[in-house]
Design an enzyme around this catalytic site. Sequence first.
Site, PDB file in Angstrom:
ATOM      1  CD  GLU A   1      -2.865   1.545   0.787  1.00 59.89           C
ATOM      2  OE1 GLU A   1      -2.956   1.042  -0.338  1.00 59.89           O
ATOM      3  OE2 GLU A   1      -3.740   2.265   1.288  1.00 59.89           O
TER       4      GLU A   1
ATOM      5  CB  THR B   1      -4.821   9.178  -2.349  1.00 62.09           C
ATOM      6  OG1 THR B   1      -5.739   8.146  -2.730  1.00 62.09           O
ATOM      7  CG2 THR B   1      -4.718   9.195  -0.839  1.00 62.09           C
TER       8      THR B   1
END
Lengths: 313, 313
Positions: A132, A184
């Site tokens: 991630e 993001t």
Amino acid sequence: MSFTKAAAFAPATVANLGVGFDVLGLALNEPGDIVIAERRDTPGAAVRLIENDGGILPYEAKKNTACVAAESALRLIGAPSGVWLTIQKGLPSASGLGSSAASAVAAAVAVNALFGEPVEREALLPACLDGEAVASGYHPDNVAPALLGGITLATGLTPAQIHRVPVPERLHLALVTPNIAVPTAEARAVLPKLLPLKAMVTQTASVAYLIHTIYSADVAAMGQAMERDGIIEPARAHLMPLLDEARVAAKTNGAHGLVISGAGPSLCAVCDDGDIAAQVAEALRHIYDSTGIGCKAFATRVNEAGARVVATE
Amino acid sequence: MSFTKAAAFAPATVANLGVGFDVLGLALNEPGDIVIAERRDTPGAAVRLIENDGGILPYEAKKNTACVAAESALRLIGAPSGVWLTIQKGLPSASGLGSSAASAVAAAVAVNALFGEPVEREALLPACLDGEAVASGYHPDNVAPALLGGITLATGLTPAQIHRVPVPERLHLALVTPNIAVPTAEARAVLPKLLPLKAMVTQTASVAYLIHTIYSADVAAMGQAMERDGIIEPARAHLMPLLDEARVAAKTNGAHGLVISGAGPSLCAVCDDGDIAAQVAEALRHIYDSTGIGCKAFATRVNEAGARVVATE
């Protein structure tokens, strides 16, 4: 026992739950990503194929979240050989549904399965976080629920710092992903760097209340509690088209609250009944379809099991 | 049914519980204040006598927390006459044990009892808050548990915004009040005005985890969670003599955590056994007595009932 090929599924996730920014997350029954790991003689992980990503995800090992998670999992379990990965994307990227986390988790779980599950599910968390991190830094709020399922509270990055809270029995969700990308990084850049102490007090009260409502299995209060975010949503709202309209439509159709999922643009509405959730999803779909933006909208529930091995051979 | 005289007890309280600054609080079995209300023909409330306060509390109606709460309660219930108050202090002022809240709550409950309890306990909250406000502004974190008992979570100032969380069965407390005054105003003045977003995220994670540990009835984890305050205690620690030494002594003797009670200087240690709590209280007493500061130290438990009427005639 070990295999030549193993496939694992990891679900989409809703991070933040409004007031629980970077702290709370939950797993969805669907959609999700599947990663197939196959043994290869060369050590390390490499991507053989990425399907259904619209050609945007990188094949380069160091930049691919699944590949980095697989590499880290191989080291973690001391694997005797490397893996080829096939990544079947069920999740759109930059949608706020934990796409990078799902690929990372599915890869780590597939690698562990390939070698006969030498480690417990929880022990794969660091490998998933490594994956991630390629996409958005070390954040457990998507990775933890994708790996472990349920509703998770993260107080840190180690398995012992991930806590499961109970899933209210009547909790149903309606989700919508408008056809617009919100990276993001951009959604983080708009956040305030400094906050008044008073705003912190209000936010701690709200998140404490949210945990109280979850334990009380009070879905109506839970939906209201999630919405009490006075810091993150106000800073990001301008990046989410039709957010106010979506909230009104969701509530008009019986939802108890609506929040941005992760960094958006997906939105998540909290309902206490499956039929209502389906109706809310339809109302949300109408909002975005009728304005020409387009979207995917669906009703689902919390995935209590998290990632799962779907095939070995 | 109404009376000519009614007396009510309201307990000491521990506000904040570390990470729950201005949000969480709990009531103690003892000590507490007693307020006796007697009818008088003149409308409004007046102080007849204050006992055991060392001569420091004001008799002037507008400056006395009990008197202001009584006035507000008289208006709330539409009382046909006024009251004289006798205030028997069991709590030291400026000790961090909710002294002003206890007097305000006892006064409101006594007034309600005097006129035959025309309103429910919860409905007295605004009157109690009016009284507390004279001393330290509108804060429900002492008033709510003093009135209602148990462990309370405040998301606002109305009765509907006060939430009871369960009291872990094995929760025992050890308290120490060093002989030094820390005025609430000073303890508030040292707090930072602005905080980094990251500090807010850590604090929300910690308070969410604290509620999770309380619902899990895990007293050891609860003690650890309470201590994770990275904002308030660091700013106030220099006002609390021997805080570090007290924490070490408490833990050496079996406590799971120790936090500043309210604005201090009282400290509250979390234990999972009555004998251990008694031993921790003795260890805390030794810390302050051996350095010449002096203190009161005692073991007690959470008061689930809150304020109570102790006599009517």
